[in-house]
Design an enzyme around this catalytic site. Structure first.
Site, PDB file in Angstrom:
ATOM      1  N   HIS A 191      -8.960  -2.076  -6.898  1.00 20.87           N
ATOM      2  CA  HIS A 191      -8.543  -1.386  -5.670  1.00 20.87           C
ATOM      3  C   HIS A 191      -9.737  -1.202  -4.750  1.00 20.87           C
ATOM      4  O   HIS A 191     -10.456  -0.190  -4.846  1.00 20.87           O
ATOM      5  CB  HIS A 191      -7.926  -0.032  -6.035  1.00 20.87           C
ATOM      6  CG  HIS A 191      -7.048   0.553  -4.966  1.00 20.87           C
ATOM      7  ND1 HIS A 191      -5.844   0.001  -4.596  1.00 20.87           N
ATOM      8  CD2 HIS A 191      -7.200   1.659  -4.181  1.00 20.87           C
ATOM      9  CE1 HIS A 191      -5.279   0.732  -3.651  1.00 20.87           C
ATOM     10  NE2 HIS A 191      -6.093   1.745  -3.376  1.00 20.87           N
ATOM     11  N   ARG A 228       0.804  -1.223   0.000  1.00 23.75           N
ATOM     12  CA  ARG A 228       0.000   0.000   0.000  1.00 23.75           C
ATOM     13  C   ARG A 228       0.835   1.270   0.000  1.00 23.75           C
ATOM     14  O   ARG A 228       0.706   2.095  -0.895  1.00 23.75           O
ATOM     15  CB  ARG A 228      -0.946   0.028   1.205  1.00 23.75           C
ATOM     16  CG  ARG A 228      -1.895   1.221   1.161  1.00 23.75           C
ATOM     17  CD  ARG A 228      -2.738   1.361   2.412  1.00 23.75           C
ATOM     18  NE  ARG A 228      -3.574   0.198   2.655  1.00 23.75           N
ATOM     19  CZ  ARG A 228      -4.416   0.107   3.678  1.00 23.75           C
ATOM     20  NH1 ARG A 228      -4.508   1.097   4.545  1.00 23.75           N
ATOM     21  NH2 ARG A 228      -5.160  -0.967   3.854  1.00 23.75           N
ATOM     22  N   TYR A 251     -16.562  16.268 -12.562  1.00 26.16           N
ATOM     23  CA  TYR A 251     -16.327  17.414 -13.434  1.00 26.16           C
ATOM     24  C   TYR A 251     -15.067  17.261 -14.280  1.00 26.16           C
ATOM     25  O   TYR A 251     -15.000  17.782 -15.388  1.00 26.16           O
ATOM     26  CB  TYR A 251     -16.216  18.701 -12.603  1.00 26.16           C
ATOM     27  CG  TYR A 251     -17.465  19.038 -11.828  1.00 26.16           C
ATOM     28  CD1 TYR A 251     -18.677  19.238 -12.472  1.00 26.16           C
ATOM     29  CD2 TYR A 251     -17.425  19.158 -10.444  1.00 26.16           C
ATOM     30  CE1 TYR A 251     -19.821  19.556 -11.758  1.00 26.16           C
ATOM     31  CE2 TYR A 251     -18.567  19.472  -9.724  1.00 26.16           C
ATOM     32  CZ  TYR A 251     -19.763  19.660 -10.384  1.00 26.16           C
ATOM     33  OH  TYR A 251     -20.888  19.967  -9.682  1.00 26.16           O
TER      34      TYR A 251
END
Length: 708
Positions: A62, A16, A106
């Site tokens: 993930h 990680r 966006y």
């Protein structure tokens, strides 16, 4: 609890928070790049919503929060975070202020072309694949990176009990270092440092010296000092402005402006009239307007001392190598990458070799079919179904004569031919049955022959690469040089001379001061500008407030940067710059010198002596001492070049003169005359050079009357 925590810790460390030394990526970044390629969101294709990429990554590879994935994706688009950004973003992905990126619904993104260099050959069995979190599909355990991404883009992460902080570097320099390692595997870290002298931070600050970088490259840990670039601009009248044109790496611009404003408000930075941020798409521009009487160099020194405009990058070169976290040197990083590329090229070459052999094997079967067309057609027409036709074709012994030239082209893959006949394999028979009719011509046979010739050349080349390490490294060198030509850019960071720390003196304006000393041991400095000139009949003004039993004994005008020697009654000397003396107005009495100097019991300052500010002017000067018992001696100024903070013995009083004390000190040249006067009213005049010279810590000297 113990076993569960250890499992968690190892998961965080290995899978990680820490990057792999081979491709320089953490799992989340690797999965973002892989999912983007898998979804066709690559350079040259239309942008796709970031939410689409995040959703694919989270759903397939993930299983963590979408915000963590989007933050990692956004960072890979930022040219102030990565030296070579890997994702091409469209929309608001934040700024170095630091503003956060807009919501993922966006913004849009796709892979940059340089990311292909990390993903190329992924389909050629170059790396191992592993099951994803639910076993529904597979993901690469590492990407077949063509350049050392870990050094180029750096990394930062906090694991359990360890952390990494690797600075970014210039792509061209890193590739040249890799090429140097290929040429000379015994190359040392110091030789690599000559190629990679320091990091190349994307914000373009000055790097002060190479000491910190050298420590990081040699030992894996080091502190790299960065400083904002600046320019001095002339304004209206005699006003000037300091303009910061770049800021240190990982320093927020808004936070920097606020810290400068706070330091100016708290008077830690003096001389600032206004500060404003005029940054735009063209670059950073933080303007600090100065007051008329401010000295830019002094303000800059205060800026470096009190704000993040000068800050350090604590490098900790920790990465996963061989499944284990290790602190690596610069040579270790490059060696690990070169070995990984050797493995990738070997596996890719084997894959391409096997693929070429399989294709050549099929083409030999097609040559047999085209050469023996009538017989092949007869067998197929006589067969009841495709399976029977395939069996009949495989059972037939075909004459080797006409296909022998083609077999020789790829004889490396056809080693079991015996006698004058050739038998088809099942794969070849299937290919013949699937052959289109327009290939069953002489032209088709020529096309097959040409393709076989090309495959023969390729197979020979693949075998040569696998059989000769020199040729394998030549392929690696060629690929690195191609990356260098296409993606390298000039160094952004300039390496400035070494920084040894700012002396506090550099933070002080040079100003004329009036220094006042009293008989009771009080001292202060007052700005000369406080005492204005008065005309005839002026009443004067108070210079110092004193106690009734105290009186001013010394008063002189000097500069804040002038060194002052303080001689005590027991023969010790102390040294301070004027700016270190307490500042006070005309009506204040100053501070006791016992609070400024480490004076002992019954020790008081008897004489104060100012020295020339420039030590180059000390040559030829001497210090002449006089004691209460009439002794005189002379010392060279060299004896007072270095005076420790706890003082230094200037002259000893011992033996029968142990109760003697120092009463007078003067700074003279060899041409000066000395006049010694006794309490009885007798006076002696002689040249200073006539007085015997002693070393520091020597006895009291010679009786003045003997000099006459």
């Amino acid at each position: 609890m113990k076993s569960s925590y250890l499992d968690y810790a190892m998961s965080v460390i290995v899978a990680r928070a820490l990057p792999d030394v081979r491709d320089g990526l953490k799992p989340v970044h690797r999965r973002i790049l892989f999912a983007s390629q898998e979804g066709g969101m690559v350079a040259g294709r239309p942008y796709r919503k970031s939410a689409k990429i995040v959703g694919d990554v989270m759903g397939n590879y993930h299983p963590h929060g979408d915000s963590a994935i989007y933050d990692a994706l956004a960072r890979m688009t930022q040219d102030w975070s990565l030296r070579v950004p890997l994702i091409d973003g469209q929309g608001n992905f934040g700024s170095m202020d630091p503003d956060p990126p807009a919501s993922m619904r966006y913004t849009e993104a796709r892979l940059k072309k340089v990311a292909n260099a990390l993903l190329d050959d992924l389909d050629k069995d170059t790396v191992d694949f592993q099951p994803n979190y639910d076993g529904s599909r597979e993901e690469p355990s590492v990407l077949p990176a063509r350049f050392p991404n870990l050094l180029v883009n750096g990394a930062g992460g906090i694991a359990v009990g360890m952390a990494t902080n690797i600075p970014p570097h210039n792509l061209g320099e890193v590739i040249r270092a890799c090429l140097a390692y290929i040429e000379n595997p015994a190359i040392t870290v110091d030789e690599l440092i000559e190629i990679i002298p320091a990091p190349d931070f994307p914000t373009g600050p000055l790097i002060l010296g190479q000491g910190g970088a050298r420590n990081a490259y040699r030992d894996g840990k080091g502190s790299i000092m960065m400083r904002a670039r600046h320019e001095i601009e002339e304004g209206k009248g005699d006003r000037r402005s300091i303009v910061l044109t770049s800021i240190p790496f990982q320093v927020g611009k808004n936070g920097l402006v606020e810290k400068i404003a706070e330091a100016a408000k708290d008077k830690r930075i003096e001389g600032v009239a206004d500060i404003r941020d005029e940054s735009s798409r063209k670059g950073v521009r933080v303007v600090i307007d100065l007051k008329r009487d401010a000295t830019p160099d002094v303000v800059l020194n205060q800026l470096w001392r009190h704000t993040p405009a000068q800050s350090n990058f604590p490098a900790n070169m920790l990465a996963i190598r061989g499944g284990r976290p290790e602190v690596l040197t610069l040579r270790d990083f490059i060696e690990a990458f070169i070995r990984f590329r050797e493995e990738v090229i070997t596996r890719r070459t084997k894959f391409l070799l096997n693929k070429a052999r399989d294709r050549a094997h099929i083409l030999l079967g097609l040559v047999v079919a085209v050469t023996n067309l009538d017989e092949v057609v007869k067998i197929i027409r006589a067969s009841s179904d495709p399976a029977a036709a395939r069996t009949a074709l495989m059972a037939q012994h075909w004459p080797i004569g006409e296909i022998l030239p083609y077999i020789k082209l790829v004889e490396a893959i056809e080693t079991e031919i015996e006698g004058d006949s050739y038998q088809l394999s099942e794969i070849q028979a299937r290919a013949i049955l699937e052959l289109r009719l327009n290939r069953l011509t002489a032209l088709g046979r020529d096309e097959i022959g040409d393709e076989l010739k090309e495959l023969a050349v390729e197979i020979e080349e693949y075998l040569a690469i696998l059989g000769d390490r020199v040729k394998l490294y030549a392929v690696m060198r060629e690929e690195l040089e191609a990356i260098d030509r296409e993606f390298s850019t000039p160094r952004i960071c300039e390496i400035a001379p070494s920084w040894d720390g700012l002396d506090d003196e550099d933070l002080m304006e040079r100003e004329e001061m009036v220094v006042t000393v009293t008989h009771g041991g009080y001292i202060k400095r007052t700005a000369l500008a406080t005492f204005r000139a008065q005309n005839r009949g002026g009443k004067g003004r108070a210079g110092m407030a004193t106690k009734d039993e105290d009186a001013v004994t010394e008063l002189f005008v000097t500069s804040t940067h002038t060194p002052v020697l303080f001689f005590s009654n027991i023969g010790k000397v102390y040294r301070l710059k004027v700016w270190k003396l307490p500042e006070g107005g005309p009506s204040t009495k100053g501070r006791p010198m016992v609070n400024l100097l480490p004076l002992g019991e019954s020790e008081v300052i008897s004489n104060v002596l100012t020295l020339p500010e420039d030590e180059a002017e000390w040559g030829g000067l001497s210090v002449v001492f006089a004691t209460a018992k009439g002794y005189a001696r002379r010392n060279s100024m060299d004896a007072f070049a270095n005076v420790p903070s706890n003082g230094k013995i200037a002259m000893k009083f011992e033996g029968e003169d142990a109760d003697d004390r120092l009463i007078g000190v003067e700074l003279l040249t060899a041409d000066d005359d000395v006049l010694l006067a006794s309490r009885a009213g007798k006076a002696i005049r002689f040249a200073a050079d006539d007085i015997r010279e002693f070393q520091s810590r020597a006895s009291t000297g010679v009786r003045a009357m003997k000099l006459a």
